[in-house]
Design an enzyme around this catalytic site. Structure first.
Site, PDB file in Angstrom:
ATOM      1  N   ASP A  90       6.341   1.353   9.100  1.00 20.90           N
ATOM      2  CA  ASP A  90       5.682   0.619   8.018  1.00 20.90           C
ATOM      3  C   ASP A  90       6.103   1.155   6.654  1.00 20.90           C
ATOM      4  OD1 ASP A  90       4.377   3.054   8.415  1.00 20.90           O
ATOM      5  OD2 ASP A  90       2.358   2.215   8.432  1.00 20.90           O
ATOM      6  N   ASP A 124       7.082   7.987   3.475  1.00 26.37           N
ATOM      7  CA  ASP A 124       6.476   8.674   2.340  1.00 26.37           C
ATOM      8  C   ASP A 124       7.187  10.022   2.186  1.00 26.37           C
ATOM      9  OD1 ASP A 124       4.464   8.979   0.367  1.00 26.37           O
ATOM     10  OD2 ASP A 124       3.154  10.012   1.759  1.00 26.37           O
ATOM     11  N   GLY A 135       0.524   1.323  12.160  1.00 28.82           N
ATOM     12  CA  GLY A 135       0.810   0.650  10.890  1.00 28.82           C
ATOM     13  C   GLY A 135       1.933  -0.372  10.911  1.00 28.82           C
ATOM     14  N   ARG A 192      -5.811  -3.692   7.300  1.00 27.89           N
ATOM     15  CA  ARG A 192      -4.541  -3.934   7.989  1.00 27.89           C
ATOM     16  C   ARG A 192      -4.242  -5.428   8.100  1.00 27.89           C
ATOM     17  NH1 ARG A 192      -2.793   0.984  10.247  1.00 27.89           N
ATOM     18  NH2 ARG A 192      -4.394   2.322  11.129  1.00 27.89           N
ATOM     19  N   ASP A 231      -3.289   0.697   6.391  1.00 25.22           N
ATOM     20  CA  ASP A 231      -4.742   0.816   6.284  1.00 25.22           C
ATOM     21  C   ASP A 231      -5.186   1.801   5.213  1.00 25.22           C
ATOM     22  OD1 ASP A 231      -3.932   3.241   7.628  1.00 25.22           O
ATOM     23  OD2 ASP A 231      -6.026   3.523   8.188  1.00 25.22           O
ATOM     24  N   VAL A 234      -0.778   2.185  -0.841  1.00 23.42           N
ATOM     25  CA  VAL A 234      -0.864   0.736  -0.633  1.00 23.42           C
ATOM     26  C   VAL A 234      -1.512   0.408   0.716  1.00 23.42           C
ATOM     27  CG1 VAL A 234       1.075   0.160  -2.134  1.00 23.42           C
ATOM     28  CG2 VAL A 234       1.521   0.707   0.272  1.00 23.42           C
TER      29      VAL A 234
HETATM   30  P1  5GP Z   1       5.294  10.561   6.014  1.00 20.44           P
HETATM   31  O1  5GP Z   1       5.416  11.439   7.207  1.00 20.44           O
HETATM   32  O2  5GP Z   1       6.553   9.841   5.630  1.00 20.44           O
HETATM   33  O3  5GP Z   1       4.707  11.309   4.843  1.00 20.44           O
HETATM   34  O4  5GP Z   1       4.146   9.553   6.353  1.00 20.44           O
HETATM   35  C1  5GP Z   1       4.355   8.282   6.806  1.00 20.44           C
HETATM   36  C2  5GP Z   1       3.027   7.714   7.232  1.00 20.44           C
HETATM   37  O5  5GP Z   1       1.996   7.999   6.271  1.00 20.44           O
HETATM   38  C3  5GP Z   1       3.122   6.210   7.298  1.00 20.44           C
HETATM   39  O6  5GP Z   1       3.565   5.788   8.572  1.00 20.44           O
HETATM   40  C4  5GP Z   1       1.693   5.799   6.973  1.00 20.44           C
HETATM   41  O7  5GP Z   1       0.915   5.810   8.136  1.00 20.44           O
HETATM   42  C5  5GP Z   1       1.182   6.869   6.037  1.00 20.44           C
HETATM   43  N1  5GP Z   1       1.312   6.459   4.622  1.00 20.44           N
HETATM   44  C6  5GP Z   1       2.145   6.968   3.706  1.00 20.44           C
HETATM   45  N2  5GP Z   1       2.009   6.340   2.518  1.00 20.44           N
HETATM   46  C7  5GP Z   1       1.058   5.393   2.696  1.00 20.44           C
HETATM   47  C8  5GP Z   1       0.487   4.392   1.847  1.00 20.44           C
HETATM   48  O8  5GP Z   1       0.796   4.218   0.660  1.00 20.44           O
HETATM   49  N3  5GP Z   1      -0.461   3.596   2.410  1.00 20.44           N
HETATM   50  C9  5GP Z   1      -0.856   3.730   3.709  1.00 20.44           C
HETATM   51  N4  5GP Z   1      -1.786   2.884   4.136  1.00 20.44           N
HETATM   52  N5  5GP Z   1      -0.325   4.658   4.541  1.00 20.44           N
HETATM   53  C10 5GP Z   1       0.621   5.475   4.036  1.00 20.44           C
END
Ligand code: 5GP
Length: 183
Positions: free
Chosen positions: A102, A105, A46, A167, A161, A155
Site C-alpha cells: 500500500d 514509509d 492495507g 480503509r 487505516d 494518509v
Molecule cells: P515502513 O516499514 O515502510 O515504515 O511501513 C510501511 C507500513 O506502515 C505500511 O504498509 C502501512 O501499513 C504503514 N504506514 C506508513 N505510512 C502510513 C500512512 O501514511 N498511512 C497509513 N494508514 N499507514 C501508513
C-alpha cells in the site's frame, strides 16, 4: 457527506486519479511480465483494495498469494525487526514474484520482506506500491512500480487505516488533526 468523510481534511488523490494510475500500472505490468506467469503477492491488510483493483487491470496469466507482516513492538519498529504473521501458501522458488504494497514509509517492512523472499531462490523479485513517501526512508528499497509519491503526511483510505478505520474510503485523504487527538 458520510460520517467518515467528515474526518477528512483534504482529499489527496481522488478515486478517478487512482483508477487511471492503477490501469496504467496494470498495463505496464502486463507488458513486463508477458510469458512469465508471476506470483503477485499482496501484503495484508492495507494493500488489499489496491491489490484487488490492480489484479483486474493485469491481462496476463498469474497466480496470487498473501503475506501478513507485523513489527514486534513500537521500539523494534525502528530497528526493522518484523515478523511474518501469515506466510505465503505457495513456493516461490524459481518464480517471478511481484510484491504489492500500500505504502512505503521508512522502508523497514519492505526491506525485511524483500530479503526474506529473496532467500527463497526466486527467479526475480519486484515491488509495486500505490504510495511512496521517500522523505521518510530509513533503509533503501528499490521500488519498481510506484503509483504516487507523497509528502510526509499520514494518509488513510483505499485500504489504508487509522486505528483500523477508513480503509473503505474510495480515495486517499489526510485526516483532520483532531481525529488523532481525540483517540
Ligand atoms: P515502513 O516499514 O515502510 O515504515 O511501513 C510501511 C507500513 O506502515 C505500511 O504498509 C502501512 O501499513 C504503514 N504506514 C506508513 N505510512 C502510513 C500512512 O501514511 N498511512 C497509513 N494508514 N499507514 C501508513
Amino acid at each position: 457527506m458520510n460520517e467518515m468523510n467528515r474526518d477528512i481534511l483534504e482529499i489527496l488523490i481522488t478515486e478517478e486519479q487512482i483508477q487511471e494510475k492503477v490501469s496504467d500500472l496494470g498495463k505496464q505490468i502486463s507488458i513486463d511480465y508477458k510469458g512469465k506467469e508471476p506470483i503477485v503477492v499482496g501484503v495484508l491488510v492495507g494493500a488489499v483494495v489496491f491489490f484487488a483493483d490492480l489484479l483486474r487491470e493485469i491481462t496476463i496469466p498469474l497466480s496470487i498469494d498473501f503475506v501478513a507482516i507485523s513489527s514486534y513492538g513500537s521500539d523494534t519498529k525502528s530497528s526493522g525487526v518484523v515478523r511474518i504473521l501469515k506466510d505465503l501458501d505457495q513456493s516461490v522458488e524459481s518464480r517471478h514474484v511481484l510484491i504489492v504494497e500500500d505504502i512505503i514509509d521508512t522502508g523497514l517492512t519492505l526491506n525485511y520482506l524483500v530479503e526474506n523472499l529473496r532467500s527463497r531462490s526466486v527467479a526475480t523479485l519486484k515491488v509495486c506500491t500505490l504510495l511512496d513517501k521517500p522523505s521518510r526512508r530509513k533503509v533503501p528499497v528499490v521500488v519498481d512500480y510506484n503509483g504516487f509519491t507523497i509528502e510526509d503526511q499520514y494518509v488513510v483510505g483505499y485500504g489504508l487505516d487509522f486505528d483500523q478505520q477508513y480503509r473503505n474510503l474510495p480515495f486517499v485523504g489526510v485526516l483532520r488533526p483532531e481525529v488523532y487527538g481525540g483517540r
